[in-house]
Design a protein around this motif. Structure first.
Motif, PDB file in Angstrom:
ATOM      1  N   ARG A  17       0.850  -1.189   0.000  1.00  0.00           N
ATOM      2  CA  ARG A  17       0.000   0.000   0.000  1.00  0.00           C
ATOM      3  C   ARG A  17       0.881   1.233   0.000  1.00  0.00           C
ATOM      4  O   ARG A  17       1.952   1.245   0.607  1.00  0.00           O
ATOM      5  CB  ARG A  17      -0.899  -0.002   1.223  1.00  0.00           C
ATOM      6  CG  ARG A  17      -1.823  -1.192   1.257  1.00  0.00           C
ATOM      7  CD  ARG A  17      -2.577  -1.220   2.550  1.00  0.00           C
ATOM      8  NE  ARG A  17      -3.561  -2.278   2.527  1.00  0.00           N
ATOM      9  CZ  ARG A  17      -3.851  -3.029   3.555  1.00  0.00           C
ATOM     10  NH1 ARG A  17      -3.253  -2.839   4.709  1.00  0.00           N
ATOM     11  NH2 ARG A  17      -4.758  -3.972   3.456  1.00  0.00           N
ATOM     12  N   PHE A  18       0.407   2.278  -0.672  1.00  0.00           N
ATOM     13  CA  PHE A  18       1.217   3.490  -0.745  1.00  0.00           C
ATOM     14  C   PHE A  18       0.341   4.727  -0.901  1.00  0.00           C
ATOM     15  O   PHE A  18      -0.832   4.665  -1.251  1.00  0.00           O
ATOM     16  CB  PHE A  18       2.225   3.415  -1.908  1.00  0.00           C
ATOM     17  CG  PHE A  18       1.566   3.528  -3.264  1.00  0.00           C
ATOM     18  CD1 PHE A  18       1.416   4.773  -3.877  1.00  0.00           C
ATOM     19  CD2 PHE A  18       1.110   2.410  -3.931  1.00  0.00           C
ATOM     20  CE1 PHE A  18       0.817   4.888  -5.113  1.00  0.00           C
ATOM     21  CE2 PHE A  18       0.503   2.506  -5.174  1.00  0.00           C
ATOM     22  CZ  PHE A  18       0.354   3.747  -5.764  1.00  0.00           C
ATOM     23  N   GLY A  19       0.958   5.845  -0.636  1.00  0.00           N
ATOM     24  CA  GLY A  19       0.375   7.156  -0.880  1.00  0.00           C
ATOM     25  C   GLY A  19       1.495   8.074  -1.317  1.00  0.00           C
ATOM     26  O   GLY A  19       2.615   7.972  -0.828  1.00  0.00           O
ATOM     27  N   VAL A  20       1.214   8.961  -2.244  1.00  0.00           N
ATOM     28  CA  VAL A  20       2.229   9.876  -2.760  1.00  0.00           C
ATOM     29  C   VAL A  20       1.764  11.311  -2.528  1.00  0.00           C
ATOM     30  O   VAL A  20       0.649  11.679  -2.905  1.00  0.00           O
ATOM     31  CB  VAL A  20       2.494   9.643  -4.269  1.00  0.00           C
ATOM     32  CG1 VAL A  20       3.466  10.679  -4.818  1.00  0.00           C
ATOM     33  CG2 VAL A  20       3.011   8.234  -4.508  1.00  0.00           C
ATOM     34  N   LEU A  21       2.635  12.081  -1.907  1.00  0.00           N
ATOM     35  CA  LEU A  21       2.390  13.502  -1.680  1.00  0.00           C
ATOM     36  C   LEU A  21       3.504  14.268  -2.357  1.00  0.00           C
ATOM     37  O   LEU A  21       4.668  14.131  -2.008  1.00  0.00           O
ATOM     38  CB  LEU A  21       2.367  13.817  -0.177  1.00  0.00           C
ATOM     39  CG  LEU A  21       2.269  15.288   0.214  1.00  0.00           C
ATOM     40  CD1 LEU A  21       0.975  15.913  -0.302  1.00  0.00           C
ATOM     41  CD2 LEU A  21       2.370  15.443   1.723  1.00  0.00           C
ATOM     42  N   GLY A  22       3.151  15.061  -3.351  1.00  0.00           N
ATOM     43  CA  GLY A  22       4.140  15.851  -4.083  1.00  0.00           C
ATOM     44  C   GLY A  22       4.139  17.290  -3.612  1.00  0.00           C
ATOM     45  O   GLY A  22       3.095  17.840  -3.254  1.00  0.00           O
ATOM     46  N   LEU A  23       5.304  17.878  -3.594  1.00  0.00           N
ATOM     47  CA  LEU A  23       5.448  19.288  -3.241  1.00  0.00           C
ATOM     48  C   LEU A  23       5.991  20.004  -4.465  1.00  0.00           C
ATOM     49  O   LEU A  23       7.057  19.665  -4.961  1.00  0.00           O
ATOM     50  CB  LEU A  23       6.407  19.440  -2.058  1.00  0.00           C
ATOM     51  CG  LEU A  23       6.089  18.587  -0.838  1.00  0.00           C
ATOM     52  CD1 LEU A  23       7.167  18.749   0.225  1.00  0.00           C
ATOM     53  CD2 LEU A  23       4.734  18.946  -0.277  1.00  0.00           C
ATOM     54  N   GLY A  24       5.242  20.989  -4.951  1.00  0.00           N
ATOM     55  CA  GLY A  24       5.658  21.647  -6.181  1.00  0.00           C
ATOM     56  C   GLY A  24       5.165  23.063  -6.302  1.00  0.00           C
ATOM     57  O   GLY A  24       4.634  23.658  -5.362  1.00  0.00           O
ATOM     58  N   ASP A  25       5.329  23.587  -7.490  1.00  0.00           N
ATOM     59  CA  ASP A  25       4.984  24.967  -7.800  1.00  0.00           C
ATOM     60  C   ASP A  25       4.357  24.968  -9.197  1.00  0.00           C
ATOM     61  O   ASP A  25       5.025  24.659 -10.181  1.00  0.00           O
ATOM     62  CB  ASP A  25       6.251  25.814  -7.768  1.00  0.00           C
ATOM     63  CG  ASP A  25       6.013  27.289  -7.941  1.00  0.00           C
ATOM     64  OD1 ASP A  25       5.079  27.662  -8.691  1.00  0.00           O
ATOM     65  OD2 ASP A  25       6.754  28.084  -7.336  1.00  0.00           O
ATOM     66  N   SER A  26       3.082  25.300  -9.277  1.00  0.00           N
ATOM     67  CA  SER A  26       2.367  25.212 -10.553  1.00  0.00           C
ATOM     68  C   SER A  26       2.835  26.234 -11.580  1.00  0.00           C
ATOM     69  O   SER A  26       2.393  26.200 -12.730  1.00  0.00           O
ATOM     70  CB  SER A  26       0.855  25.346 -10.334  1.00  0.00           C
ATOM     71  OG  SER A  26       0.562  26.591  -9.731  1.00  0.00           O
ATOM     72  N   SER A  27       3.752  27.131 -11.210  1.00  0.00           N
ATOM     73  CA  SER A  27       4.289  28.058 -12.207  1.00  0.00           C
ATOM     74  C   SER A  27       5.328  27.349 -13.088  1.00  0.00           C
ATOM     75  O   SER A  27       5.740  27.886 -14.106  1.00  0.00           O
ATOM     76  CB  SER A  27       4.912  29.287 -11.531  1.00  0.00           C
ATOM     77  OG  SER A  27       6.055  28.940 -10.791  1.00  0.00           O
ATOM     78  N   TYR A  28       5.748  26.144 -12.691  1.00  0.00           N
ATOM     79  CA  TYR A  28       6.674  25.363 -13.506  1.00  0.00           C
ATOM     80  C   TYR A  28       5.875  24.502 -14.480  1.00  0.00           C
ATOM     81  O   TYR A  28       4.829  23.962 -14.134  1.00  0.00           O
ATOM     82  CB  TYR A  28       7.539  24.456 -12.626  1.00  0.00           C
ATOM     83  CG  TYR A  28       8.597  25.188 -11.854  1.00  0.00           C
ATOM     84  CD1 TYR A  28       9.894  25.296 -12.345  1.00  0.00           C
ATOM     85  CD2 TYR A  28       8.307  25.780 -10.632  1.00  0.00           C
ATOM     86  CE1 TYR A  28      10.872  25.970 -11.637  1.00  0.00           C
ATOM     87  CE2 TYR A  28       9.277  26.455  -9.916  1.00  0.00           C
ATOM     88  CZ  TYR A  28      10.557  26.545 -10.423  1.00  0.00           C
ATOM     89  OH  TYR A  28      11.510  27.210  -9.720  1.00  0.00           O
ATOM     90  N   PRO A  29       6.378  24.335 -15.695  1.00  0.00           N
ATOM     91  CA  PRO A  29       5.635  23.547 -16.692  1.00  0.00           C
ATOM     92  C   PRO A  29       5.447  22.080 -16.289  1.00  0.00           C
ATOM     93  O   PRO A  29       4.465  21.469 -16.669  1.00  0.00           O
ATOM     94  CB  PRO A  29       6.480  23.648 -17.964  1.00  0.00           C
ATOM     95  CG  PRO A  29       7.659  24.475 -17.650  1.00  0.00           C
ATOM     96  CD  PRO A  29       7.592  24.932 -16.240  1.00  0.00           C
ATOM     97  N   LYS A  30       6.370  21.523 -15.546  1.00  0.00           N
ATOM     98  CA  LYS A  30       6.269  20.117 -15.147  1.00  0.00           C
ATOM     99  C   LYS A  30       5.869  20.023 -13.675  1.00  0.00           C
ATOM    100  O   LYS A  30       6.496  19.325 -12.890  1.00  0.00           O
ATOM    101  CB  LYS A  30       7.597  19.409 -15.394  1.00  0.00           C
ATOM    102  CG  LYS A  30       7.953  19.357 -16.875  1.00  0.00           C
ATOM    103  CD  LYS A  30       9.255  18.660 -17.104  1.00  0.00           C
ATOM    104  CE  LYS A  30       9.556  18.602 -18.595  1.00  0.00           C
ATOM    105  NZ  LYS A  30      10.827  17.952 -18.865  1.00  0.00           N
ATOM    106  N   PHE A  31       4.786  20.699 -13.342  1.00  0.00           N
ATOM    107  CA  PHE A  31       4.290  20.769 -11.969  1.00  0.00           C
ATOM    108  C   PHE A  31       4.107  19.376 -11.375  1.00  0.00           C
ATOM    109  O   PHE A  31       3.365  18.563 -11.898  1.00  0.00           O
ATOM    110  CB  PHE A  31       2.964  21.537 -11.939  1.00  0.00           C
ATOM    111  CG  PHE A  31       2.226  21.463 -10.641  1.00  0.00           C
ATOM    112  CD1 PHE A  31       2.769  21.980  -9.483  1.00  0.00           C
ATOM    113  CD2 PHE A  31       0.978  20.879 -10.579  1.00  0.00           C
ATOM    114  CE1 PHE A  31       2.084  21.925  -8.282  1.00  0.00           C
ATOM    115  CE2 PHE A  31       0.273  20.815  -9.380  1.00  0.00           C
ATOM    116  CZ  PHE A  31       0.837  21.340  -8.232  1.00  0.00           C
TER     117      PHE A  31
END
Length: 154
Positions: A17-31
């Motif tokens: 079992r897993f869960g993924v939490l991403g931390l990013g910035d939607s101003s980047y094209p590859k958010f």
């Protein structure tokens, strides 16, 4: 890199079992691209997704914590359902802060340790002009000026 191997059987992570939490910035094209790709690959390898991928966004009007906090709440609630604590144990409250791993030590003009050790000096913008020992915490935060804030990524 191991997860990217094409030779891995599609059931490599069966029953995991897993869960993924991403931390990013939607101003980047590859958010949050890494979080999205990792989630997809874990599913391809037979992993069981516990909850939707969380995509934290620094550009969100309410900040990244808007997504992060609710995702973590859902994750821990689900984790406690799947893996209950032993009788008599209770989860640690979110309001309890762990002991800090690091300590700030003020240095004097010569680079030696200042005598105030556990206390910090009053903000240099103080109207009193002198240095007065005070303790800083959430109710009495240390306010300082930012000298520079430059973007270091392209």
């Amino acid at each position: 890199r191991m997860l990217l191997r094409k030779s891995l059987p599609p059931d490599s992570l069966a029953s995991q079992r897993f869960g993924v939490l991403g931390l990013g910035d939607s101003s980047y094209p590859k958010f949050n691209l890494v979080a999205k790709k990792l989630n997809k690959r874990l599913i391809q390898l037979g992993g069981i997704q516990l909850l939707q991928t969380g995509l934290g966004d620094d550009q969100h009007d309410l900040g990244p914590d808007f997504v992060i906090d609710s995702w973590l709440d859902n994750f821990w609630n689900l984790a406690l359902q799947l893996y209950p604590l032993h009788p008599g144990q209770i989860p640690i409250s979110k309001d309890i802060l762990p002991e800090p791993k690091y300590r700030v030590i003020w240095l004097d003009e010569n680079g030696g340790e200042d005598s105030t050790n556990e206390k910090t000096k009053q903000n240099s913008n103080s109207q009193s002009g002198g240095e007065k020992e005070v303790s800083y915490n959430m109710e009495n935060p240390y306010i300082s000026k930012v000298k520079s804030c430059e973007r270091v990524t392209p």
